[in-house]
Design an enzyme around this catalytic site. Sequence first.
Site, PDB file in Angstrom:
ATOM      1  CD  GLU A 163       0.637  -1.693   7.899  1.00  0.00           C
ATOM      2  OE1 GLU A 163       0.304  -0.893   8.797  1.00  0.00           O
ATOM      3  OE2 GLU A 163       1.119  -1.336   6.811  1.00  0.00           O
ATOM      4  CG  ASP A 195      -0.380  -0.100   2.515  1.00  0.00           C
ATOM      5  OD1 ASP A 195       0.854  -0.191   2.602  1.00  0.00           O
ATOM      6  OD2 ASP A 195      -1.134  -0.076   3.518  1.00  0.00           O
ATOM      7  CB  SER A 196       4.594   1.674  -0.194  1.00  0.00           C
ATOM      8  OG  SER A 196       4.798   0.511  -0.984  1.00  0.00           O
ATOM      9  CE  LYS A 250       3.384  -6.170   3.681  1.00  0.00           C
ATOM     10  NZ  LYS A 250       2.933  -4.949   4.372  1.00  0.00           N
ATOM     11  CG  ASP A 297       0.539  -4.159   1.988  1.00  0.00           C
ATOM     12  OD1 ASP A 297       0.834  -5.158   2.679  1.00  0.00           O
ATOM     13  OD2 ASP A 297       1.287  -3.163   1.876  1.00  0.00           O
ATOM     14  CD  GLU A 315       7.997  -0.459   7.287  1.00  0.00           C
ATOM     15  OE1 GLU A 315       7.016  -1.169   6.952  1.00  0.00           O
ATOM     16  OE2 GLU A 315       8.177   0.694   6.840  1.00  0.00           O
TER      17      GLU A 315
END
Length: 273
Positions: free
Chosen positions: A124, A53-54, A122, A92, A191
């Site tokens: 978080e 999602d970057s 993925k 993501d 991270e």
Amino acid sequence: MAGYLVDDTRKVTTHRLIEMKRQGKKIAMLTAYDYTMAQIVDGAGVDAVLIGDSASNVMAGNVTTLPMTLDQMIYHATSVVRGVKRALVVCDMPFGSYQVNATEGVSNAIRIMKESGCDALKLEGGVEIIDTVKTILAAGIPIMGHLGLTPQSINKFGTYAVRAREEAEANKLIEDAHALEEAGCFGLVLEKIPAGLAARVASELTIPVIGIGAGGGVDGQVLVVDDMLGMSKGFSPKFLRRYADLHTVMTDAIGQYVNDVKSQDFPNTDEQY
Ligand code: KIV
């Protein structure tokens, strides 16, 4: 397929990544957000491609990853899937698509898998999202966890500084990592945390731990492809190694094109019908 240091050209699965950890083989992962870049990173031999999602920062110019929508992630993921032959493709889940409750999380997870054709997702977070993680896994969807600096929580953190330097946060991260492995995640991204802590987590887990700013004691590395290629200017965290200066290469090439158009050098007689 070109593939640097690739000794196995079969499609990578989540099981292969776990096997690679068992065999002590390091895992190379990069982001990609479009078809052309996906073809390049896959052809160069990465084991896993992340539609991060970057994309919110890199593709859309947002300050954080929070504005990314489910539809936008599915668009990027669909393009990447079309470009990848060998690597595992992980997408993501964007902010807001899995935090409300497990039911909403699993239906959004199913949408991404069904519409994009990616291999895994993925998410978080740790114990606070474990019910959602278990529900998505129960639907047969492989999940990679993401702990440490989790950019979707940037407004809670207030800073992009290194996480888990303090004992309490480090202990919570270790607990979260074990909870994700026990739930059935096939891998974990760590991270921007101290290298010693990341190495400890990697040694305690049997699933591969992929680091970004987490040192060399983990099972693999992931970087944002635009950053490592030097396409972006002004983002230089300590952990980033730039393998090219594409910003300069591209600016020079485009500048040359502008000059050629204006001086009427382009197109020449061989470049017309
Ligand atoms: O969104 C992303 O690119 C990521 C990586 C930095 C791990 O989550």
